[in-house]
Write a protein that holds these residues in place. Structure first.
Motif, short mmCIF file in Angstrom:
data_model
loop_
_atom_site.label_atom_id
_atom_site.label_comp_id
_atom_site.label_asym_id
_atom_site.label_seq_id
_atom_site.Cartn_x
_atom_site.Cartn_y
_atom_site.Cartn_z
N GLU A 72 3.32 7.78 -0.51
CA GLU A 72 2.89 6.73 0.43
C GLU A 72 1.72 5.95 -0.14
N VAL A 73 0.81 6.65 -0.78
CA VAL A 73 -0.36 5.98 -1.35
C VAL A 73 0.06 5.03 -2.46
N VAL A 74 0.93 5.48 -3.36
CA VAL A 74 1.32 4.62 -4.48
C VAL A 74 2.14 3.42 -3.99
N ILE A 75 2.93 3.60 -2.95
CA ILE A 75 3.69 2.47 -2.38
C ILE A 75 2.74 1.41 -1.85
N ARG A 76 1.65 1.85 -1.25
CA ARG A 76 0.68 0.92 -0.65
C ARG A 76 -0.51 0.63 -1.57
N TRP A 77 -0.43 1.05 -2.81
CA TRP A 77 -1.56 0.97 -3.73
C TRP A 77 -2.14 -0.44 -3.84
N ALA A 78 -1.30 -1.43 -3.98
CA ALA A 78 -1.80 -2.80 -4.13
C ALA A 78 -2.65 -3.21 -2.94
N ASP A 79 -2.26 -2.80 -1.74
CA ASP A 79 -3.04 -3.12 -0.55
C ASP A 79 -4.30 -2.26 -0.47
N ILE A 80 -4.17 -1.00 -0.86
CA ILE A 80 -5.31 -0.07 -0.78
C ILE A 80 -6.46 -0.53 -1.66
N VAL A 81 -6.17 -0.95 -2.87
CA VAL A 81 -7.26 -1.35 -3.78
C VAL A 81 -7.91 -2.67 -3.38
N PRO A 90 -12.18 -2.54 1.15
CA PRO A 90 -13.54 -2.25 0.72
C PRO A 90 -13.75 -0.80 0.26
N ASN A 91 -12.98 0.15 0.82
CA ASN A 91 -13.14 1.56 0.46
C ASN A 91 -11.76 2.17 0.21
N PRO A 92 -11.21 1.99 -0.99
CA PRO A 92 -9.87 2.51 -1.27
C PRO A 92 -9.75 4.02 -1.12
N TRP A 135 -7.41 8.65 1.53
CA TRP A 135 -7.62 9.94 2.18
C TRP A 135 -7.00 9.97 3.56
N THR A 136 -7.13 8.89 4.30
CA THR A 136 -6.55 8.83 5.63
C THR A 136 -5.04 9.01 5.56
N LEU A 137 -4.39 8.33 4.63
CA LEU A 137 -2.94 8.48 4.47
C LEU A 137 -2.56 9.91 4.08
N VAL A 138 -3.26 10.44 3.09
CA VAL A 138 -2.92 11.78 2.57
C VAL A 138 -3.19 12.86 3.62
N LEU A 159 -13.07 13.39 10.68
CA LEU A 159 -14.08 13.50 9.64
C LEU A 159 -14.71 14.88 9.66
N GLU A 160 -15.06 15.37 10.83
CA GLU A 160 -15.68 16.69 10.93
C GLU A 160 -14.70 17.78 10.50
#
Length: 183
Positions: A65-74, A77-79, A84-87, A120-121
């Motif tokens: 999922e991360v690699v599919i959305r990589w272009a958008d993720i990078v 502001p905080n890739p 991490w949220t996706l994973v 987060l916690e």
């Protein structure tokens, strides 16, 4: 000239076709570096939530999922936080093995209504307290500031103690003798 005889094999002589080699997928070098940097934390997180035999597959799906959305993720502001949220979300959704004991242990973190950032916690708790990563490594994997992860850990620990919700520790209560004028 006569055409050359057909050399096609008879029906009974056919061998099963060997599949062609799968196409090589070239991943972006930045993604490969990102994955190499965070692989240990991500795999540990997966192992904490799913059976050991399923963890690499579940992590592979999440990283897919991360690699599919990589272009958008990078472009964000905080890739690292976005990844991490996706994973972490995918891994928690797929959880079903020994991670249930871990989730029961940390359930008090998730059920507290006073929590502002329960994910987060919880994630800081798993990465730092359960898996033993340093606060700095946990913060880097989650894409958070170190101070924020420290605060999340402290807040979660404070609420986990019986009677700690809504009451400051006894050492922080004002001492009446110190608040009265001395003669």
């Amino acid at each position: 000239m006569t055409p050359a005889p057909s050399r096609a094999p008879a029906r009974g002589d056919r061998r099963p076709a060997t599949p062609a080699a799968p196409p090589a997928v070239a991943l972006p070098p930045a993604f490969e570096a990102f994955y190499a940097l965070h692989c240990a934390c991500y795999l540990g997180y997966a192992l904490a939530h799913v059976a050991e035999s399923a963890a690499p597959r579940v992590l592979g799906e999440a990283m897919g999922e991360v690699v599919i959305r990589w272009a958008d993720i990078v472009r964000r502001p905080n890739p690292a936080a976005c990844a991490w949220t996706l994973v972490s979300t995918r891994i928690r959704q797929r959880g079903g093995g020994p991670g249930h004991d871990l989730e029961d242990l940390a359930l008090r973190h998730l059920e507290q209504t006073a929590l502002r950032h329960p994910a987060l916690e919880y994630d800081a708790f798993v990465l730092h307290d359960v898996l033993g990563h340093s606060v700095e490594d946990a913060a880097e994997a989650m894409g958070q500031e170190v101070s924020r992860v420290r605060y999340a850990l402290a807040a979660g620990r404070g609420r986990a103690r019986p009677g700690a919700v809504g009451h400051p520790p006894a050492s922080r209560l004002p001492d009446p003798a110190r608040n009265t004028p001395q003669e």
